[in-house]
Write a protein that holds these residues in place. Structure first.
Motif, short mmCIF file in Angstrom:
data_model
loop_
_atom_site.label_atom_id
_atom_site.label_comp_id
_atom_site.label_asym_id
_atom_site.label_seq_id
_atom_site.Cartn_x
_atom_site.Cartn_y
_atom_site.Cartn_z
N PRO A 453 0.80 -1.22 0.00
CA PRO A 453 0.00 0.00 0.00
C PRO A 453 0.84 1.28 0.00
CG PRO A 453 -0.66 -1.47 1.80
CD PRO A 453 0.44 -2.15 1.07
N ARG A 455 3.95 1.81 -1.07
CA ARG A 455 4.63 2.00 -2.34
C ARG A 455 3.61 2.43 -3.40
NH1 ARG A 455 7.53 -2.05 -5.76
NH2 ARG A 455 8.73 -0.71 -7.15
N ARG A 456 2.41 1.84 -3.34
CA ARG A 456 1.39 2.23 -4.31
C ARG A 456 1.05 3.70 -4.16
NH1 ARG A 456 -1.09 -2.85 -2.86
NH2 ARG A 456 -2.84 -1.85 -1.82
N LEU A 460 3.00 5.54 -7.10
CA LEU A 460 2.01 5.45 -8.17
C LEU A 460 1.00 6.59 -8.08
CD1 LEU A 460 1.08 3.79 -10.56
CD2 LEU A 460 -0.39 2.50 -9.04
#
Lengths: 548, 214
Positions: A453, A455-456, A460
């Motif tokens: 989560p 890193r997302r 992103l």
């Protein structure tokens, strides 16, 4: 863990100050003598009438112009130009807009100068109350000009949810004109999404203090202006009077909202009947489009001209009536007032940065929590985010001011907290749609590649949202820079910003100094928006899909 | 250890419904393709969401999924080691082609080895030297191949295909399909293909199921 608490934190951050402010206002207002003192004020009836009439008429007019523009101009070239003007116009602090308009329409303003002496015969400014007219007409004009960008932006954000293009094409294929097709086929789906923004505009129009001070009548002023004057007095004896006035103002706004909702039903019933009649009204399209263009360009142009005039004043040497332009240009006022201007600009910037950055972080946390739980905020919870926009500032701030005094928390910290409460809803409005529009499959895909989560979010969502996030930050900056009443009342006179200075100067005649403050007032938000465009353009200059 | 992807009596129930609308019991050995067919709206994507762990709130799942003997039913998507390809290649628009591939590489691989792995993957897909390119400038077929390589670089133990060929034009379609199946077979991956295209199903050359209630 912290993230999971974000929605509750943000919602209480909105709801608690509103509740505390209302309680803090209602308490003193109900003390014996407070209401009697208010009733004994001879200007009360007229002040109430001014609040109702300017608020309701400016909201109706602004909504009418927005519907007219959307119905006749969308997808035209003029519309693209108007659309580009929207963000800067929205970013413009109310006080700066009002000061610009005031300069334009004043007896010694640009319009009078342009017509004198050849058309009017005036060689000195006429002794006419064009500005601050007793009926609040110039105030209404200012409110309409400033609220159209807000409503238009809200409408443009809502339109994609209505399937407008398909509806328009369908109506056109049945022989309807552009305007009638929009009104009968698109508006019924659009208006429910515009209801809250309309009510916010109504609440603002009825109670705007800085616009009322600059453009509104003086004796008596609209109720909110008088309450602000009472609240700002050092004499504590006027506080119950101010609280009673604020309570009456709150009741007025609630009543006007009720009236709005009733009128809305009647209009919907009328529209339904008209829809059944099969009115194509194709002949109306061309004249309505011309009207929309005139109104849009006229109001936008008036704001732009007024601001240009203010900017020019700050550099003007000698500039006598009826000359259209100053005889000489100097930096005198900037040099003489430089120290004060710099200090005030820095205070304004620090407050704006702090409140906008904190608001952005909180809104991102709220939306990220939503995304991780796969569940949107409920409708009542979203309504709480609208609370600071729907409950008039003038009804909250006398209460919050008293609370801050009791807690000994006056000054910059209290002003920061106050700004945060009013900045956050706008940051949320600006960021929520782009955040929720991210294709959820992207996150699923990233997860399937092993990204957790955090890193997302950092690698992103946040980069994908760089532009909307910076735009939301710029909106937050602009809202904070424009705050008048929270700064005035929560700062206890110790915090001055460009806006409080500009409004304080507005009753005096030093146009050069007013011009300097107003120019800086618009410069800060403009810089924010410029960065919000430049930074992503630079960061993603090699990424075509990020440049939409 | 049971190699491959095993689905034990999977049942998916929609929010508010009593009876499950997807029932599946079966296994996919390494290198084989299980084709799931059904008309649009039948719940094909929901089945894949259940396998990968991204079922929308409200859907209920019963049964168990094991992958090479590992129970994955309760794991979050990022811990399942199941790759997925959607209808669209969904390359991350803010990253270069190499950036997209690097996103998928495990943390352990560092420095020059990282760059070499990425370049080798690009070579394998016939896209040598494409690393610095902007994904938006690639053709549809090139994007599809980058998306496949990105999925494989994360070293998945199974591959899900959600109609990944349906957006490609007819000429590219057969080519990309053959490349995808051959690559998956070469990596020894169990594959679940969801499609409503008969040619896709034939090319997969594996068992075909339609596990949906009507």
């Amino acid at each position: 863990m912290i993230l999971r608490a974000a929605p509750a934190l943000v919602l209480s951050l909105m709801a608690l100050p509103v509740a505390a402010g209302l309680l803090g206002t209602i308490g003193p207002a109900l003390r014996p003598g407070a209401l009697e003192a208010l009733l004994a004020w001879p200007g009360l009836a007229r002040a109430i009438a001014l609040s109702l009439v300017t608020g309701l008429s400016s909201t109706v007019l602004a909504l009418a112009v927005v519907v007219l523009i959307l119905a006749t101009l969308s997808e035209s070239r003029a519309f693209t130009a108007l659309r580009r003007l929207l963000s800067p116009l929205l970013a413009l602090p109310h006080a700066a807009a009002a000061l610009g308009l005031a300069f334009l329409i004043a007896p010694s303003g640009w319009i009078a100068r342009a017509l004198s002496p050849w058309a009017t015969g005036w060689s000195v400014p006429p002794d006419a109350l064009i500005l601050n007219d007793p009926f609040g007409l110039s105030l209404t004009l200012g409110l309409v000009a400033k609220e159209i960008p807000f409503l238009l932006l809200m409408a443009l954000a809502a339109l994609p949810q209505t399937g407008a293009p398909a509806r328009q094409v369908l109506a056109a294929s049945l022989g309807y004109g552009r305007a009638s097709g929009f009104v009968f086929a698109v508006l019924p789906a659009l208006y429910p999404l515009l209801r809250l923004p309309c009510l916010a505009v109504l609440a603002y129009g009825m109670t705007s203090v800085e616009m009322g001070m600059i453009l509104g009548p003086g004796l008596p002023p609209p109720l909110s202006v008088q309450v602000a004057l009472w609240s700002a007095q050092a004499d504590l004896a006027t506080r119950p009077l101010a609280a009673a006035g604020a309570l009456v103002q709150l009741g007025l706004v609630a009543a006007a909202m009720g009236l709005w909702l009733l009128a809305e039903r009647a209009v919907i019933r009328l529209l339904r009947r008209a829809t059944m009649a099969g009115l194509r009204a194709r002949a109306l399209d061309a004249p309505l489009a011309a009207l929309a263009l005139t109104l849009g360009a006229g109001l936008g142009g008036a704001l732009a001209l007024g601001l240009a005039g203010l900017a020019l004043w700050s550099f003007a040497g000698s500039w006598t009536f009826p000359d259209l332009l100053p005889q000489t240009l100097t930096f005198t006022i900037w040099q003489r007032a430089g120290m004060g201007l710099t200090a005030t600009t820095l205070t304004t910037l620090a407050l704006a940065l702090a409140s906008a950055v904190v608001a952005l972080a909180l809104v991102l946390a709220l939306l990220e929590a939503e995304a991780r739980q796969g569940r949107r905020l409920s409708l009542p919870a979203q309504a709480i985010l609208w609370l600071p926009l729907l409950v008039p500032q003038i009804a909250l701030l006398p209460g919050l001011q008293a609370l801050a005094l009791q807690l000994g928390a006056g000054g910059a910290a209290a002003v920061f907290a106050g700004h945060l409460v009013f900045v956050l809803p706008y940051v949320f409005l600006s960021l929520s749609a782009p955040f929720r529009a991210i294709d959820p499959r992207l996150a699923t895909l990233a997860a399937s590649l092993g990204a957790g989560p955090d890193r997302r979010f950092w690698h992103l969502r946040l980069p994908l949202l760089l532009r909307p996030a910076l735009t939301a930050l710029a909106v937050g900056l602009a809202v904070s820079v424009g705050q008048y009443l929270p700064t005035l009342l929560l700062g206890g006179g110790r915090v001055t910003t460009l806006t409080t200075e500009a409004v304080a100067l507005s009753s005096g005649g030093n146009r050069r100094l007013i011009g300097a403050y107003a120019l800086l007032q618009m410069l800060l938000p403009t810089l924010g928006f410029a960065l919000a465009i430049l930074v992503p353009a630079l960061a993603f200059r090699h990424r075509k899909a990020m440049q939409r | 250890m049971k190699a491959g992807l095993h689905m034990h009596d999977l049942r998916i129930t929609a929010p508010g419904a009593d009876a499950p609308f997807v029932r599946l019991d079966g296994q996919v050995p390494p290198g084989q393709v299980l084709t799931v067919m059904g008309p649009s709206g039948s719940g094909k994507s929901t089945l894949l969401a259940a396998l990968i762990g991204s079922l929308p709130a409200g859907f209920r799942l019963s049964g168990a999924i094991t992958l090479n003997g590992r129970a994955v039913t309760g794991l979050p998507t990022e811990a399942r080691r199941i790759g997925i390809l959607f209808q669209d290649p969904l390359l991350f628009p803010h990253l270069s082609v190499a950036g997209n591939l690097a996103f998928a590489l495990p943390r352990g691989l560092r420095g020059a080895a990282r760059a070499e792995t990425i370049e080798a993957a690009l070579e394998e897909a016939g896209l040598g030297g494409f690393g610095p390119r902007d994904p938006a400038t690639l053709s549809g077929g090139e994007r599809a191949r980058v998306a496949l390589m990105r999925t494989l670089l994360a070293a998945p133990e199974a591959l899900l295909l959600d109609e990944p060929f349906s957006r490609l034009d007819a000429a590219r379609r057969a080519q990309i399909r053959a490349f995808t199946f051959a690559t998956a077979r070469a990596h020894g991956l169990p594959v679940v293909l969801v499609t409503h295209d008969v040619q896709d199903a034939e090319a997969a050359a594996g068992p075909i199921v339609s596990p949906f209630a009507d």
